[in-house]
Design an enzyme around this catalytic site. Sequence first.
Site, PDB file in Angstrom:
ATOM      1  N   SER A 293       0.812  -1.213   0.000  1.00  0.00           N
ATOM      2  CA  SER A 293       0.000   0.000   0.000  1.00  0.00           C
ATOM      3  C   SER A 293       0.853   1.274   0.000  1.00  0.00           C
ATOM      4  O   SER A 293       1.471   1.596  -1.006  1.00  0.00           O
ATOM      5  CB  SER A 293      -0.937  -0.040   1.218  1.00  0.00           C
ATOM      6  N   ASP A 304       9.576   5.090 -10.737  1.00  0.00           N
ATOM      7  CA  ASP A 304       9.079   5.639 -12.007  1.00  0.00           C
ATOM      8  C   ASP A 304       9.843   6.891 -12.433  1.00  0.00           C
ATOM      9  O   ASP A 304      10.055   7.117 -13.626  1.00  0.00           O
ATOM     10  CB  ASP A 304       7.589   5.968 -11.896  1.00  0.00           C
ATOM     11  N   LYS A 318      -0.795  -4.233  -3.175  1.00  0.00           N
ATOM     12  CA  LYS A 318      -2.090  -3.661  -2.773  1.00  0.00           C
ATOM     13  C   LYS A 318      -2.236  -2.293  -3.422  1.00  0.00           C
ATOM     14  O   LYS A 318      -1.562  -1.340  -3.037  1.00  0.00           O
ATOM     15  CB  LYS A 318      -2.199  -3.533  -1.257  1.00  0.00           C
TER      16      LYS A 318
END
Length: 536
Positions: A293, A304, A318
């Site tokens: 999470s 990224d 998650k």
Amino acid sequence: MIINGLKKRLFFYGILFLATTANVNAQIITQADKTEHKFNRALQAIRLFYVDTVNDVELVEHAIRGMLKELDPHSTYLSPSEQRRANEPLQGSFEGIGVQFQIINDTIMVISPTTGGPSEKAGILPGDRIVKIDGESSTGSSINNNYVIRKLRGEKGTKVTVGITRRNVSDILSFTITRDKIPINSLDAAFLLEEDIGYIKLNRFTRTTMREFQEAFDNLKDQGMESLVLDLRGNSGGFLDVSIQLADQFIPRGQLIVYTEGRAMPRENFNARRRGSFEEGKLVILIDEGSASASEIVSGAVQDWDRGVLIGRRSFGKGLVQRPFELTDGSVIRLTTGKYYTPVGRYIQKPYEEGLENYHKDLINRYNKGELTSADSIHFPDSLRYYTIGNRVVYGGGGIMPDIFIPLDTTRASEYYTSLFRKGIFNTFTLEFVDQNREELNNKYPMFEDFYNHFKIDDSILEGLYDYAESKNIERNEEQIAADAENIALQIKALIARNLWDFSAFMQIYATIDDAIEEAVNTIRSNYFEEMQIKY
């Protein structure tokens, strides 16, 4: 006769009531309301005609839990008491007397009172045994963690009297403690791995996380930190906004950190909003199958944007956002209302279409497939392939895959070593060792640095461990003991340090054999950042 007549009339009026409400409601309700009306009629029928007495509250709770099970693994129902317990770790505090404890030989042993907490102020010391609570015995086979929490926690301002036995004191000592707010830290450890490489470990994302992180970061910076290892292994998540705030420390202002979207929830972008504390400098984040999470939001954003290097194993997976809906009695439905996506569009929620049972077996299945021990066993379809801002290949659809894989090390754990862990021998032996030698240890090693540099696990301590293990029905295995001797000694030293100081002391010792931490240091020292064009 009168009673039978009443029963017949009640039955008749019940049927009439159901029929009448059905006819009236059929005319006025819309199609969207029919399902709700159906549920209410079913409940009315059970109340009026079921053979035995029913508990309406429990019945409705079971119905709600059953409905949510049909949705996704993270939509849940929490009763008022469950909601309070669930919120405590995330709010960063609870109300009680403030002790870390462990039950040893059916007795509550104080490992340490919370610094500045009610117990410390009252005079409770490490090693004290709590044998009475409010005049009643608190020892014996029926004593467990739930019992201790139930008896010692309570509202701020209330009092509890405990009876204490203390080493070298013959009488039972009585202390009346006034309960207060007790902080729950989300930061486990912060120290320098090397003179210019800092290490911070977070166990969850709570309301106090950013304050704890910033204090630790500033302290390490003052000590000369230039590179940072952020340990999110085993961090199961927490507040979404806190994860965004942490990622904001590493990612330049204006860049996307995460976005959320759902059927009734339009896309919402969350961008870095301020100048972060560590936008420049080599950053390594450690993750594993327990990182979920909020941990994945931070890791995904850093990966990224090519801002840092991820080391470890594939994270939990998650990618669902829950929103709390409070019900009339204080209970809460935490309903999944959206999905979150990393900056390049990765949806990292692992599949759950095959049911809850299979979903919860995911980690076991990963282990059985060899994924935790070999990167070669991990395969992603091309449909889940994405590219970072710097054009590196990354994958979605089931967690965050690190840049550098660290296998779960099973070679260190012989059957004997594993048995010492599984049966709690390491923990109980070191607790009792510290209890028996606390004064000597404190005098000889007043500072952790003294202990770290000079304390040695000698043969007498090791023999004591092996004898203690035998007394608990763990048979000696000299061959396995010889193979594991170094790791056994280090584990004992680390646990003694934890009992004398805190978990940060444990981690500083354990870090010397932690493969992921070693790889993090080596990566920072190498040309990896330059070769992979990772920003720093």
